[in-house]
Scaffold this active site. Sequence first.
Site, PDB file in Angstrom:
ATOM      1  N   CYS A 133      80.412  53.399  53.726  1.00  0.00           N
ATOM      2  CA  CYS A 133      80.085  52.367  53.200  1.00  0.00           C
ATOM      3  C   CYS A 133      79.756  51.601  54.038  1.00  0.00           C
ATOM      4  O   CYS A 133      81.021  51.617  55.068  1.00  0.00           O
ATOM      5  CB  CYS A 133      81.315  52.013  52.366  1.00  0.00           C
ATOM      6  SG  CYS A 133      80.801  49.568  52.201  1.00  0.00           S
ATOM      7  N   LYS A 140      41.748  27.022  47.569  1.00  0.00           N
ATOM      8  CA  LYS A 140      43.309  27.577  47.313  1.00  0.00           C
ATOM      9  C   LYS A 140      44.262  27.178  46.900  1.00  0.00           C
ATOM     10  O   LYS A 140      44.141  26.388  47.587  1.00  0.00           O
ATOM     11  CB  LYS A 140      42.557  28.677  48.482  1.00  0.00           C
ATOM     12  CG  LYS A 140      41.109  29.049  48.220  1.00  0.00           C
ATOM     13  CD  LYS A 140      41.001  30.488  47.821  1.00  0.00           C
ATOM     14  CE  LYS A 140      42.097  31.589  48.208  1.00  0.00           C
ATOM     15  NZ  LYS A 140      40.725  32.316  49.249  1.00  0.00           N
ATOM     16  N   GLU A 195      37.320  24.897  36.839  1.00  0.00           N
ATOM     17  CA  GLU A 195      37.713  26.659  36.122  1.00  0.00           C
ATOM     18  C   GLU A 195      38.726  27.401  36.939  1.00  0.00           C
ATOM     19  O   GLU A 195      39.428  27.053  38.293  1.00  0.00           O
ATOM     20  CB  GLU A 195      36.567  27.368  36.257  1.00  0.00           C
ATOM     21  CG  GLU A 195      35.781  26.842  35.975  1.00  0.00           C
ATOM     22  CD  GLU A 195      34.635  27.733  36.152  1.00  0.00           C
ATOM     23  OE1 GLU A 195      34.255  28.656  36.802  1.00  0.00           O
ATOM     24  OE2 GLU A 195      33.003  26.583  35.765  1.00  0.00           O
ATOM     25  N   TYR A 223      31.398  33.156  33.833  1.00  0.00           N
ATOM     26  CA  TYR A 223      31.783  31.838  34.990  1.00  0.00           C
ATOM     27  C   TYR A 223      30.255  31.056  35.150  1.00  0.00           C
ATOM     28  O   TYR A 223      30.373  30.190  35.442  1.00  0.00           O
ATOM     29  CB  TYR A 223      32.786  31.480  36.162  1.00  0.00           C
ATOM     30  CG  TYR A 223      32.180  32.631  36.887  1.00  0.00           C
ATOM     31  CD1 TYR A 223      31.244  32.659  37.650  1.00  0.00           C
ATOM     32  CD2 TYR A 223      33.661  33.729  37.329  1.00  0.00           C
ATOM     33  CE1 TYR A 223      30.801  33.919  38.721  1.00  0.00           C
ATOM     34  CE2 TYR A 223      33.019  34.684  38.424  1.00  0.00           C
ATOM     35  CZ  TYR A 223      32.381  34.305  39.628  1.00  0.00           C
ATOM     36  OH  TYR A 223      31.753  35.932  40.292  1.00  0.00           O
TER      37      TYR A 223
END
Length: 673
Positions: free
Chosen positions: A411, A317, A114, A226
């Site tokens: 700039c 994981k 899952e 689940y």
Amino acid sequence: MTAVNPEQRVSELTKLLNDYNHQYYVLDNPTVPDAEYDRLMRELQAIEGEHPQLKSATSPSQRVGGEALDSFSQITHLKPMLSLDNAFNDDEMADFVRRLEERTGQNAEAFCCEPKLDGLAVSLLYVDGQLARAATRGDGQVGEDITQNVKTIKAIPLTLRGEDYPAQIEIRGEVFMPFAAFDGLNERAATKGEKGFANPRNAAAGSLRQLDSKITASRGLSFYAYSTGVVDGVTTPMASTHYDQLHQLKGWGVPVCPEIKRVNSLDEMISYYQDILNRRSELAYEIDGVVNKLDSIAGQDKAGFVAKAPRWAIAYKFPAQEEITTLLDVDFQVGRTGSITPVARLEPVFVGGVTVSNATLHNKDEIERLGVKIGDKVVIRRAGDVIPQIVSAVEAQRPDDAKDIEFPESCPVCDSEIERLEGEAVARCVGGLVCGAQRKEAIKHFASRKALDVDGLGDKLVEQLVDEDMIQAPSDLFNLTLPQLLNLERMGEKKAQKLLDALEASKSTTLAKFLYSLGIREVGEATASNLAQHFKTLDAIKAASVSRLTDVDDVGEIVAKHLYYFLRKDNNLEVIDSLLASGIHWPEIEEKDEAALPLVGQTWVITGTLHSMGRSEAKERIAALGAKVAGSVSAKTTMLVAGEKAGSKLTKAQDLGIKTMDEDGLTAFLAQF
Ligand code: IVH
């Protein structure tokens, strides 16, 4: 007129609203527009308002939220809610299977795989099919009573379906916030000048733990089951495998993640992990790995638990997508259109599978929003192929000598003034082609593949040519000579001649590519192609008014104005003239019988990676069939072509019910013409 019996109508409306929810969340097959759902909901609320005795604790009207609470009360779980052990590589997965088989003394024949949903665990208690109580996991023993909030989550049934569910059943699963809801929430926060949530998990937690359930109701949370907890008063026994039990739950109207899969070996678990990792960015919700569970319930009982985690399940994981590192400094880069972008220089950190040492800070507003200082510990996120982002600064760890980030006054490359127009987040150098940085970027853009496509003129070489003062503007490229080029470092005769040949070849182009190569703000490839098709000649485009320009597909007021004013500036016209004088040319655009083209009136969008052709080729071929090719998905989109690693556009198209086609479908489709 027959008087409507309120009791009967409440029961009809309850059934309809529950059915619509079920069709949407469990069957993934919405049948009515949101407006119809809302209308029925208002009717139910009105009847219940007049007849409060008809309002049950599991009425669909509970979905809108109720009275705010002062605090959450505590609930002791009937059975502790456990956590999971982790694996980070294939070897650790192999260890898991070995330990499991040793412990149970038998082969592990099947596993249920899952996605590991990134939200928060909840326990739902159904008594006689009615949602009686919902709790957070808390410390695993004691959680908080969030019943009122959970009732607002439309994915969670208030009443189970069918008849054969147990008299009492505790269903466990994850409450999460889909990306679409998360993005919407953060966009709304941003427009109010508020800080958004760093990730969908925090957003889900913050939304679920609201004392005012009306707030929870507005947050678009979702849920997948689940597992089960305590089950009592069984009419039909629960199935003997985890996978089948989840399908039993689904049959009772509880949503279960459609990605779950039963597999029969370690190798298959590893393939499942790889597959889900590859498709991670296509999913509508965040996951941080996969969970593998021994499928046999008898096997699970045999394996038992160690400390707070079962021996029969493991989380495999994904590599972390978020890491902490130090912000060492901030540089300011000047882009092609003069945009000044602050770039964070970071202590290199491994995140999302790569080492990251730079991240964009976007603009001044973003720096202020993050409240970040030089020297801070910062959270870096790199999700999929998305460029690394700074998510937040860890203020609690701010060093005493942390420095404010100072935006330059002029700039940093050419010292010209910096302006920030009202309503724009971006600050720009007004130097134009006076600015060395803008010159370099303009020439790089001009020579790039989708523009004039000058083979062999890479970014490094452009920088060298500008730094050596050999070119100032794109047109100077065509005056370069062999002896000049040979003066450059690492430039042999063969390479130099090849470059001159490529420059010569690039002169033969199309009007669309030429327009795009000029680097006019907001005029991308598709817009340039639409302009060319519409006006046919450069002179016609130069002569067009703003309002004539907006007649072109995909050209709004802003784009039209950028183009109009660009074509009214002397120095830009000079650049164009000298480019044409150097011999750039394109074939005339023939009048097409537009109405006869097969895709006239359609809008297509292309996303993801295509392998058999470039995205620009696909765009050209689709546009040549009469379709408009747009950059973003909306209700007006006719077709989304989704290549590999298609992300949020695909999700959005699916949400909107828009037709999609993959690369093979596109190739087959184009082959017909
Ligand atoms: S099973 C005893 N399945 O992960 C088994 N958990 O690290 C307990 N989670 O607290 C959980 N997706 O919040 C399971 N498909 C999934 C899950 C999942 C996410 C979370 C859950 C749990 C945490 C454990």
